[in-house]
Write a protein that holds these residues in place. Structure first.
Motif, PDB file in Angstrom:
ATOM      1  N   LEU A  21      14.864  -0.452   6.622  1.00 35.16           N
ATOM      2  CA  LEU A  21      13.480  -0.711   7.102  1.00 35.16           C
ATOM      3  C   LEU A  21      12.461  -0.191   5.944  1.00 35.16           C
ATOM      4  CD1 LEU A  21      13.380   0.976  10.691  1.00 35.16           C
ATOM      5  CD2 LEU A  21      12.950  -1.169  10.427  1.00 35.16           C
ATOM      6  N   VAL A  22      12.156   0.814   5.440  1.00 36.37           N
ATOM      7  CA  VAL A  22      11.300   0.836   3.859  1.00 36.37           C
ATOM      8  C   VAL A  22      11.032  -0.666   3.085  1.00 36.37           C
ATOM      9  CG1 VAL A  22      11.487   2.016   1.568  1.00 36.37           C
ATOM     10  CG2 VAL A  22      11.280   2.922   4.385  1.00 36.37           C
ATOM     11  N   ASP A  23      12.354  -0.855   3.512  1.00 34.07           N
ATOM     12  CA  ASP A  23      13.006  -2.512   2.379  1.00 34.07           C
ATOM     13  C   ASP A  23      12.222  -3.785   3.211  1.00 34.07           C
ATOM     14  OD1 ASP A  23      13.913  -1.005   0.416  1.00 34.07           O
ATOM     15  OD2 ASP A  23      16.109  -1.143   0.869  1.00 34.07           O
ATOM     16  N   LEU A  24      12.075  -3.879   4.250  1.00 31.65           N
ATOM     17  CA  LEU A  24      11.798  -4.357   4.939  1.00 31.65           C
ATOM     18  C   LEU A  24      10.109  -4.370   4.629  1.00 31.65           C
ATOM     19  CD1 LEU A  24      12.553  -6.245   8.224  1.00 31.65           C
ATOM     20  CD2 LEU A  24      11.355  -5.156   8.244  1.00 31.65           C
ATOM     21  N   GLN A  26       8.395  -3.186   2.853  1.00 31.07           N
ATOM     22  CA  GLN A  26       8.108  -3.234   1.478  1.00 31.07           C
ATOM     23  C   GLN A  26       8.297  -5.216   1.081  1.00 31.07           C
ATOM     24  OE1 GLN A  26      10.478  -0.797  -1.139  1.00 31.07           O
ATOM     25  NE2 GLN A  26       8.359   0.323  -0.760  1.00 31.07           N
ATOM     26  N   ASP A  27       8.917  -5.896   2.277  1.00 28.70           N
ATOM     27  CA  ASP A  27       9.498  -7.173   1.476  1.00 28.70           C
ATOM     28  C   ASP A  27       8.345  -8.132   2.619  1.00 28.70           C
ATOM     29  OD1 ASP A  27      11.489  -7.207   0.355  1.00 28.70           O
ATOM     30  OD2 ASP A  27      12.901  -7.164   1.392  1.00 28.70           O
ATOM     31  N   CYS A  28       7.471  -7.488   3.286  1.00 32.58           N
ATOM     32  CA  CYS A  28       6.567  -7.416   4.167  1.00 32.58           C
ATOM     33  C   CYS A  28       5.567  -7.498   4.032  1.00 32.58           C
ATOM     34  CB  CYS A  28       6.622  -7.250   5.565  1.00 32.58           C
ATOM     35  SG  CYS A  28       7.804  -8.053   6.469  1.00 32.58           S
ATOM     36  N   GLU A  29       4.990  -7.303   2.289  1.00 37.30           N
ATOM     37  CA  GLU A  29       4.236  -6.992   1.534  1.00 37.30           C
ATOM     38  C   GLU A  29       3.355  -5.809   2.335  1.00 37.30           C
ATOM     39  OE1 GLU A  29       3.262  -8.398  -1.254  1.00 37.30           O
ATOM     40  OE2 GLU A  29       4.720  -9.569  -0.918  1.00 37.30           O
ATOM     41  N   LEU A  30       3.436  -4.746   2.900  1.00 37.00           N
ATOM     42  CA  LEU A  30       3.348  -3.604   3.062  1.00 37.00           C
ATOM     43  C   LEU A  30       3.499  -2.299   2.085  1.00 37.00           C
ATOM     44  CD1 LEU A  30       3.989  -3.552   6.883  1.00 37.00           C
ATOM     45  CD2 LEU A  30       2.148  -4.580   5.900  1.00 37.00           C
ATOM     46  N   ASP A  31       2.361  -1.583   1.950  1.00 34.12           N
ATOM     47  CA  ASP A  31       3.044  -0.251   1.469  1.00 34.12           C
ATOM     48  C   ASP A  31       3.012   1.132   2.149  1.00 34.12           C
ATOM     49  OD1 ASP A  31       2.159   1.368  -1.574  1.00 34.12           O
ATOM     50  OD2 ASP A  31       0.164   1.646  -1.081  1.00 34.12           O
ATOM     51  N   ILE A  32       4.359   1.622   1.269  1.00 29.70           N
ATOM     52  CA  ILE A  32       4.428   2.825   2.040  1.00 29.70           C
ATOM     53  C   ILE A  32       3.756   4.051   2.030  1.00 29.70           C
ATOM     54  CG2 ILE A  32       6.813   4.110   2.961  1.00 29.70           C
ATOM     55  CD1 ILE A  32       6.815   1.146   3.229  1.00 29.70           C
ATOM     56  N   GLN A  33       2.701   4.512   2.582  1.00 30.51           N
ATOM     57  CA  GLN A  33       2.377   5.459   2.635  1.00 30.51           C
ATOM     58  C   GLN A  33       2.849   7.099   3.306  1.00 30.51           C
ATOM     59  OE1 GLN A  33      -1.587   5.241   2.019  1.00 30.51           O
ATOM     60  NE2 GLN A  33      -0.074   3.067   1.503  1.00 30.51           N
ATOM     61  N   TYR A  34       4.236   7.171   4.434  1.00 33.98           N
ATOM     62  CA  TYR A  34       4.465   9.014   4.390  1.00 33.98           C
ATOM     63  C   TYR A  34       5.603   7.873   4.709  1.00 33.98           C
ATOM     64  CZ  TYR A  34       5.512  12.944   6.481  1.00 33.98           C
ATOM     65  OH  TYR A  34       5.578  14.061   7.234  1.00 33.98           O
ATOM     66  N   TYR A  35       6.557   8.790   4.698  1.00 32.39           N
ATOM     67  CA  TYR A  35       8.056   7.982   5.360  1.00 32.39           C
ATOM     68  C   TYR A  35       8.690   9.592   5.899  1.00 32.39           C
ATOM     69  CZ  TYR A  35      10.809   7.336   1.245  1.00 32.39           C
ATOM     70  OH  TYR A  35      11.785   8.043  -0.302  1.00 32.39           O
ATOM     71  N   THR A  36       9.355   9.847   6.828  1.00 30.10           N
ATOM     72  CA  THR A  36      10.711  10.970   7.214  1.00 30.10           C
ATOM     73  C   THR A  36      11.757   9.992   7.645  1.00 30.10           C
ATOM     74  OG1 THR A  36      10.062  11.069   9.126  1.00 30.10           O
ATOM     75  CG2 THR A  36       8.562  12.419   7.931  1.00 30.10           C
ATOM     76  N   GLY A  37      12.590  11.155   7.878  1.00 27.84           N
ATOM     77  CA  GLY A  37      14.056  10.946   8.599  1.00 27.84           C
ATOM     78  C   GLY A  37      13.879   9.545  10.053  1.00 27.84           C
ATOM     79  N   ASP A  38      13.058   9.928  10.409  1.00 25.75           N
ATOM     80  CA  ASP A  38      12.104   9.473  12.022  1.00 25.75           C
ATOM     81  C   ASP A  38      11.417   8.400  11.784  1.00 25.75           C
ATOM     82  OD1 ASP A  38      10.914  11.751  12.530  1.00 25.75           O
ATOM     83  OD2 ASP A  38      12.266  12.300  14.355  1.00 25.75           O
ATOM     84  N   TYR A  39      10.240   8.723  11.081  1.00 28.14           N
ATOM     85  CA  TYR A  39       8.819   8.285  10.819  1.00 28.14           C
ATOM     86  C   TYR A  39       8.387   7.161   9.865  1.00 28.14           C
ATOM     87  CZ  TYR A  39       3.901   8.018  11.493  1.00 28.14           C
ATOM     88  OH  TYR A  39       2.066   7.365  11.220  1.00 28.14           O
ATOM     89  N   ILE A  40       7.864   6.310   9.962  1.00 30.20           N
ATOM     90  CA  ILE A  40       7.569   5.942   8.589  1.00 30.20           C
ATOM     91  C   ILE A  40       6.142   5.221   8.402  1.00 30.20           C
ATOM     92  CG2 ILE A  40       7.657   3.288   7.173  1.00 30.20           C
ATOM     93  CD1 ILE A  40      10.546   3.935   8.178  1.00 30.20           C
ATOM     94  N   MET A  41       5.342   5.026   7.934  1.00 30.19           N
ATOM     95  CA  MET A  41       3.857   4.398   8.101  1.00 30.19           C
ATOM     96  C   MET A  41       3.798   4.039   6.633  1.00 30.19           C
ATOM     97  SD  MET A  41       0.314   6.539   8.743  1.00 30.19           S
ATOM     98  CE  MET A  41       0.446   7.666   7.248  1.00 30.19           C
ATOM     99  N   PHE A  96       4.198 -11.385  12.678  1.00 34.05           N
ATOM    100  CA  PHE A  96       5.209 -11.647  11.316  1.00 34.05           C
ATOM    101  C   PHE A  96       6.694 -10.392  11.134  1.00 34.05           C
ATOM    102  CE2 PHE A  96       5.811 -10.862   6.886  1.00 34.05           C
ATOM    103  CZ  PHE A  96       5.751 -11.952   5.972  1.00 34.05           C
ATOM    104  N   LEU A  97       6.244  -9.261  11.467  1.00 35.21           N
ATOM    105  CA  LEU A  97       6.455  -8.081  10.908  1.00 35.21           C
ATOM    106  C   LEU A  97       7.807  -7.588  12.656  1.00 35.21           C
ATOM    107  CD1 LEU A  97       6.954  -5.595  10.291  1.00 35.21           C
ATOM    108  CD2 LEU A  97       5.887  -4.794  11.591  1.00 35.21           C
ATOM    109  N   LYS A  98       7.763  -8.231  13.530  1.00 34.26           N
ATOM    110  CA  LYS A  98       8.560  -8.729  15.165  1.00 34.26           C
ATOM    111  C   LYS A  98       9.485  -9.146  14.415  1.00 34.26           C
ATOM    112  CE  LYS A  98       8.510  -9.521  20.022  1.00 34.26           C
ATOM    113  NZ  LYS A  98       9.148 -10.577  20.393  1.00 34.26           N
ATOM    114  N   GLN A  99       9.208 -10.631  13.973  1.00 37.67           N
ATOM    115  CA  GLN A  99       9.949 -11.706  13.833  1.00 37.67           C
ATOM    116  C   GLN A  99      11.448 -11.015  12.620  1.00 37.67           C
ATOM    117  OE1 GLN A  99       8.203 -15.451  13.250  1.00 37.67           O
ATOM    118  NE2 GLN A  99       7.427 -16.054  15.347  1.00 37.67           N
ATOM    119  N   ALA A 100      10.784 -10.755  11.547  1.00 35.31           N
ATOM    120  CA  ALA A 100      11.622 -10.176  10.521  1.00 35.31           C
ATOM    121  C   ALA A 100      12.291  -9.075  10.822  1.00 35.31           C
ATOM    122  CB  ALA A 100      10.171  -9.589   9.278  1.00 35.31           C
ATOM    123  N   ILE A 101      12.148  -8.195  11.644  1.00 32.36           N
ATOM    124  CA  ILE A 101      12.465  -7.157  12.040  1.00 32.36           C
ATOM    125  C   ILE A 101      13.936  -7.862  13.327  1.00 32.36           C
ATOM    126  CG2 ILE A 101      12.995  -5.565  13.961  1.00 32.36           C
ATOM    127  CD1 ILE A 101       9.725  -4.588  13.085  1.00 32.36           C
TER     128      ILE A 101
END
Length: 115
Positions: A21-24, A26-41, A96-101
């Motif tokens: 999901l982190v890779d996906l 980032q591929d959607c031009e989003l910057d990862i701000q924070y993540y744990t094992g069960d949460y990504i922002m 866009f994100l929904k289709q990517a997933i």
């Protein structure tokens, strides 16, 4: 504030889902701000749209119901823009994100439920 949500069940082991999901994102031009094992922002990269239209994405991975072959996750896509039009920037990014997933080659989509 515009806000769109969707839940997914995908066939991928829970321990593999978060890095995929982190890779996906980032591929959607989003910057990862924070993540744990069960949460990504993540959020849109500043400068591409006005501040009020900048989209933030939260991904919640449900480890409590995960099996060896299926994992449930939910996404929330939101921004400060008032959703005065149906086809606003936040809605476009959500779709866009929904289709990517849904079309990712890294897992098989079992179920998708938009809220």
């Amino acid at each position: 504030m515009a806000r769109y949500t969707c839940s997914f069940i995908v066939s991928v082991p829970v321990e593999h889902l978060q890095p995929l999901l982190v890779d996906l994102l980032q591929d959607c031009e989003l910057d990862i701000q924070y993540y744990t094992g069960d949460y990504i922002m993540a959020r849109e990269i500043p400068g591409t749209v006005s501040f009020s239209k900048m989209v933030k994405v939260e991904v919640l991975i449900d480890k409590s119901t995960a099996t060896e072959t299926e994992t449930r996750m939910s996404i929330v896509v939101k921004n400060e823009e008032l959703p005065l039009q149906l086809d606003n920037h936040c809605r476009q990014m959500f779709e866009f994100l929904k289709q990517a997933i849904e079309h990712s080659r890294h897992w098989h989509l079992i179920e998708s439920l938009a809220g």
